[in-house]
Design an enzyme around this catalytic site. Structure first.
Site, short mmCIF file in Angstrom:
data_model
loop_
_atom_site.label_atom_id
_atom_site.label_comp_id
_atom_site.label_asym_id
_atom_site.label_seq_id
_atom_site.Cartn_x
_atom_site.Cartn_y
_atom_site.Cartn_z
N CYS A 267 -4.30 -0.38 1.16
CA CYS A 267 -3.55 -1.14 2.17
C CYS A 267 -4.03 -0.90 3.60
O CYS A 267 -4.49 -1.83 4.26
CB CYS A 267 -2.07 -0.83 2.05
N ARG A 336 -8.77 3.72 -4.74
CA ARG A 336 -9.35 2.78 -3.77
C ARG A 336 -9.39 3.43 -2.38
O ARG A 336 -8.39 3.96 -1.91
CB ARG A 336 -8.54 1.48 -3.74
C1 UGA Z 1 1.29 1.91 2.72
C2 UGA Z 1 2.60 1.87 3.53
O1 UGA Z 1 3.06 3.20 3.78
C3 UGA Z 1 3.68 1.08 2.78
O2 UGA Z 1 4.85 0.97 3.59
C4 UGA Z 1 3.13 -0.32 2.48
O3 UGA Z 1 4.07 -1.10 1.75
C5 UGA Z 1 1.86 -0.19 1.66
O4 UGA Z 1 0.88 0.57 2.41
C6 UGA Z 1 1.32 -1.58 1.40
O5 UGA Z 1 0.98 -2.28 2.36
O6 UGA Z 1 1.37 -2.03 0.23
P1 UGA Z 1 0.40 3.39 0.65
O7 UGA Z 1 -0.91 2.69 0.84
O8 UGA Z 1 0.98 3.50 -0.73
O9 UGA Z 1 1.54 2.65 1.52
O10 UGA Z 1 0.22 4.87 1.18
P2 UGA Z 1 0.74 5.74 2.40
O11 UGA Z 1 1.70 6.75 1.91
O12 UGA Z 1 1.17 4.92 3.53
O13 UGA Z 1 -0.61 6.52 2.80
C7 UGA Z 1 -1.75 5.81 3.23
C8 UGA Z 1 -2.85 6.76 3.60
O14 UGA Z 1 -2.52 7.46 4.80
C9 UGA Z 1 -3.14 7.85 2.57
O15 UGA Z 1 -4.53 8.01 2.43
C10 UGA Z 1 -2.53 9.11 3.17
O16 UGA Z 1 -3.19 10.28 2.76
C11 UGA Z 1 -2.74 8.87 4.66
N1 UGA Z 1 -1.79 9.60 5.52
C12 UGA Z 1 -0.47 9.31 5.48
C13 UGA Z 1 -2.27 10.55 6.40
O17 UGA Z 1 -3.50 10.83 6.47
N2 UGA Z 1 -1.39 11.18 7.23
C14 UGA Z 1 -0.07 10.92 7.22
O18 UGA Z 1 0.69 11.55 8.02
C15 UGA Z 1 0.41 9.95 6.32
#
Ligand code: UGA
Length: 440
Positions: A267, A336
């Site tokens: 995403c 991904r």
């Molecule tokens: C994200 C959004 O959080 C959801 O609200 C949204 O619905 C979704 O995309 C989407 O568009 O379908 P997701 O991709 O499942 O969800 O994962 P996240 O938990 O948001 O993490 C995304 C990335 O950011 C991961 O690689 C995670 O490791 C990284 N991250 C997250 C960080 O590096 N630091 C943080 O503090 C938080």
């Protein structure tokens, strides 16, 4: 209600299953027949905690079924949710071809009848898509008694907690100017929305922008904190202390301020790039979003430079690295844009060997890394440590947070590169490990 879900990826399958669990009758359609065959036996093609059990419960209750037939799904539906993918095209924009195909299939299946259907678009689509989908339906159905009303209903679920996110939403955004559609949405979501009303009806255009802005803002927070982490490294501050101090301001908050290898997944990288393209298409420049991507793209190199600050290229060539974590984040087998995989792809030729382990993403990772010949996939995290010189943590799975120090002592060089800042630096240093986090 009778609901048809088009597309059984994360969004479609979670939406369909949760609506079924709330008492609706649901058909989920996917054109991939082997996926449908598996789903009919409650076998899902990815790992998502709680989802398989919920599908099984609702299959047993008869609330959900799976099909590859548009005729079946469309004749059944009172309302339809389009949940097909919008992958990145070669220009970095969202590829809408799956949505366009679905519009034609829905039209083909209702044009000789007298149907009135609401179609919610849950797929992540750029601004203007719902309106052009509405125009397409109007054109395809112009000689028919049938009518389709298109509304936007973006999804905010997170992989790894998708079922809980659906059942306890922080918001439900519905983009429509049709009061019948907003009433329908209120009815559909009432079981998860009655305690505290979080359903917001906005224009279709606003709903589409809300989805991209939310992801882009969260990605911005991550790139911001990753930049601050570099400053912490330079001046000897601890990013964890900085984050706590900054995050105590309720206007800022402490969510999504965890520095690490950067954001991955299906995403954030795709959606931020698509949003940049939407700006460009509207002749507006966006410096912030471009910087968010640039910082993220450079984060892995920054991490790898820490490894080179310890080992010369010649020394590294003789080293075996143990890599913990292959999924893009914990609680999913989704690889991904996984930083663990990107790390292995970029370092594998510079090292002697890699021992890799992930609690659930091994099958997908093995397939993706099949081009690499100096890698062993270990059966658990301790086996992966055997014979390794240093440990590299790329995903913060719970089981990696508190490793037994006795096991870690098998590392020949007693060095840990923690790409997710999860280990206790002080404890490790007291036990004569060299520890390198990001901003610590
Ligand atoms: C994200 C959004 O959080 C959801 O609200 C949204 O619905 C979704 O995309 C989407 O568009 O379908 P997701 O991709 O499942 O969800 O994962 P996240 O938990 O948001 O993490 C995304 C990335 O950011 C991961 O690689 C995670 O490791 C990284 N991250 C997250 C960080 O590096 N630091 C943080 O503090 C938080």
């Amino acid at each position: 209600m009778k609901i048809s879900i088009i597309g059984t990826g994360y969004v479609g399958l979670v939406t369909g299953t949760c609506f079924a669990d709330l008492g609706n009758n649901v058909i989920c359609l996917d054109t991939n027949e082997s996926i449908i065959e598996g789903l009919s036996k409650a076998k899902i093609p990815f790992y998502e905690p709680g989802l398989e059990d919920l599908i099984k419960t609702n299959l047993d209750r008869g609330n959900i079924r799976f099909t590859s037939s548009y005729e079946d799904a469309i004749s059944f539906a009172e309302t339809i949710f389009i949940c097909v993918g919008t992958p990145e095209d070669d220009k970095g924009s969202a590829d809408l071809s799956f949505i366009q195909d679905v519009v034609i299939k829905i039209s083909d299946n209702i044009k000789d009848k007298d149907r009135h259907l609401t179609v919610f678009i849950k797929s992540t689509v750029p601004s203007g898509t719902c309106s052009s989908v509405q125009d397409k339906f109007d054109e395809l159905l112009q000689h028919s008694q049938s009518k389709v009303v298109v509304a936007s209903n973006p999804e905010f679920l997170k992989e790894g907690s998708a079922v809980a996110d659906f059942m306890k939403p922080d918001r439900i955004i519905v983009g429509t100017d049709d009061s019948n559609v907003s009433k329908l949405a209120e009815r559909l979501y009432r079981p998860v929305n009655w305690k505290s009303n979080r359903l917001k009806v906005v224009s279709v255009e606003a709903a589409e922008i809300i989805k991209y802005s939310a992801n882009a803002f969260l990605a911005t927070k991550i790139s911001f904190i990753n930049e601050i982490a570099k400053l912490c490294d330079a001046v000897g501050a601890d990013i964890a202390e900085v984050r706590t101090g900054v995050g105590l301001d309720p206007r800022i908050g402490n969510h999504f301020l965890y520095s690490g290898l950067g954001f991955g997944g299906s995403c954030f990288p795709k959606d931020v790039r698509a949003l940049i393209n939407t700006f460009t298409e509207n002749s507006i420049d966006t410096e912030i979003l471009k910087a968010v991507i640039e910082v993220n793209d450079n984060q892995l190199d920054y991490f790898i430079s820490k490894i080179y600050s310890i080992y010369t290229p010649k020394e590294l060539k003789k080293k075996t690295l143990c890599v913990w974590g292959l999924s893009f984040k914990p609680e999913t087998d989704d690889i991904r844009e996984s930083l663990g995989l990107k790390f292995i792809n970029s370092i594998s030729r510079q090292v002697k060997h890699i021992n890799a382990y992930d609690p659930v993403a091994m099958t997908k990772a093995k397939e993706s890394l099949s081009n690499i010949d100096n890698i062993t996939f270990s059966k658990d995290s301790t086996e992966a440590l055997e014979g390794a010189d240093a440990l590299v943590i790329t995903t913060e799975w719970r089981e990696f947070w508190n490793p037994d120090l006795e096991y870690l002592k098998v590392l020949k060089d007693q060095i840990i590169f923690d790409g997710r800042n999860i280990l206790d630096k002080k404890l490790l240093e007291e036990n004569e490990f060299s520890y390198f986090g990001i901003g610590r």
